[in-house]
Design a protein around this motif. Structure first.
Motif, PDB file in Angstrom:
ATOM      1  N   ASP A 116      -9.245  -0.773   3.522  1.00 13.66           N
ATOM      2  CA  ASP A 116      -9.237  -1.956   4.379  1.00 13.66           C
ATOM      3  C   ASP A 116      -7.877  -2.639   4.409  1.00 13.66           C
ATOM      4  N   ASP A 117      -6.986  -2.294   3.462  1.00 16.09           N
ATOM      5  CA  ASP A 117      -5.698  -2.976   3.372  1.00 16.09           C
ATOM      6  C   ASP A 117      -4.572  -2.228   4.092  1.00 16.09           C
ATOM      7  N   VAL A 118      -4.920  -1.279   4.952  1.00 22.86           N
ATOM      8  CA  VAL A 118      -3.922  -0.533   5.722  1.00 22.86           C
ATOM      9  C   VAL A 118      -4.133  -0.867   7.193  1.00 22.86           C
ATOM     10  N   GLY A 119      -3.108  -1.426   7.787  1.00 23.22           N
ATOM     11  CA  GLY A 119      -3.207  -1.777   9.199  1.00 23.22           C
ATOM     12  C   GLY A 119      -1.833  -2.001   9.794  1.00 23.22           C
ATOM     13  N   GLY A 120      -1.814  -2.476  11.012  1.00 20.54           N
ATOM     14  CA  GLY A 120      -0.572  -2.836  11.684  1.00 20.54           C
ATOM     15  C   GLY A 120       0.395  -1.687  11.830  1.00 20.54           C
TER      16      GLY A 120
END
Length: 132
Positions: free
Chosen positions: A93-97
């Motif tokens: 969940d902490d991988v984005g953008g």
């Protein structure tokens, strides 16, 4: 001939499309992993992405140019890299953008490369040891 001259001459003998792919897409995309060191599992992504390129430098020195042996580090390091990238994209969940967008590009580029690297590695293992 000097080693550098031999390697450069070998690179110039590659088909123009291969030269463009290697020097304008494959290397920059994998080297860009160094910019993401502070991201989740960034050091591992960078070690696998850049490690294959670094090992290819060793192959170029040993073979005095480009050879099918350069596929071996790609297969050894980028197959696990693709699994890691899939995990980062789908299981965290902490991988984005921007980082997630980069990982998608890395996944696609290295998957395309492996499409050629796996048969090339097999050809090298089967005894085809010529330098380009």
């Amino acid at each position: 001939m000097s080693l550098v001259r031999d390697v450069l001459a070998s690179a110039q003998r590659l088909p123009l499309g291969v030269q463009a792919w290697v020097f304008m897409v494959l290397m920059p995309v994998n080297l860009a992993a160094l910019v993401a060191l502070g991201q989740p599992l960034g050091p591992l992504v960078a070690a696998l992405a850049v490690g294959a390129l670094a090992l290819n430098g060793v192959v170029m020195v040993l073979d005095r140019g480009f050879s099918l042996a350069m596929a071996l580090p790609h297969v050894a390091l980028w197959v696990p890299l693709l699994g890691l990238v899939a995990y980062l994209l789908l299981g965290r969940d902490d991988v984005g953008g921007v980082y997630a967008a980069y990982l998608v590009v890395l996944l696609v580029v290295d998957a395309v490369s492996l499409r050629f690297d796996v048969p090339d590695a097999k050809r090298w293992l089967d005894g085809q040891r010529d330098t380009f």
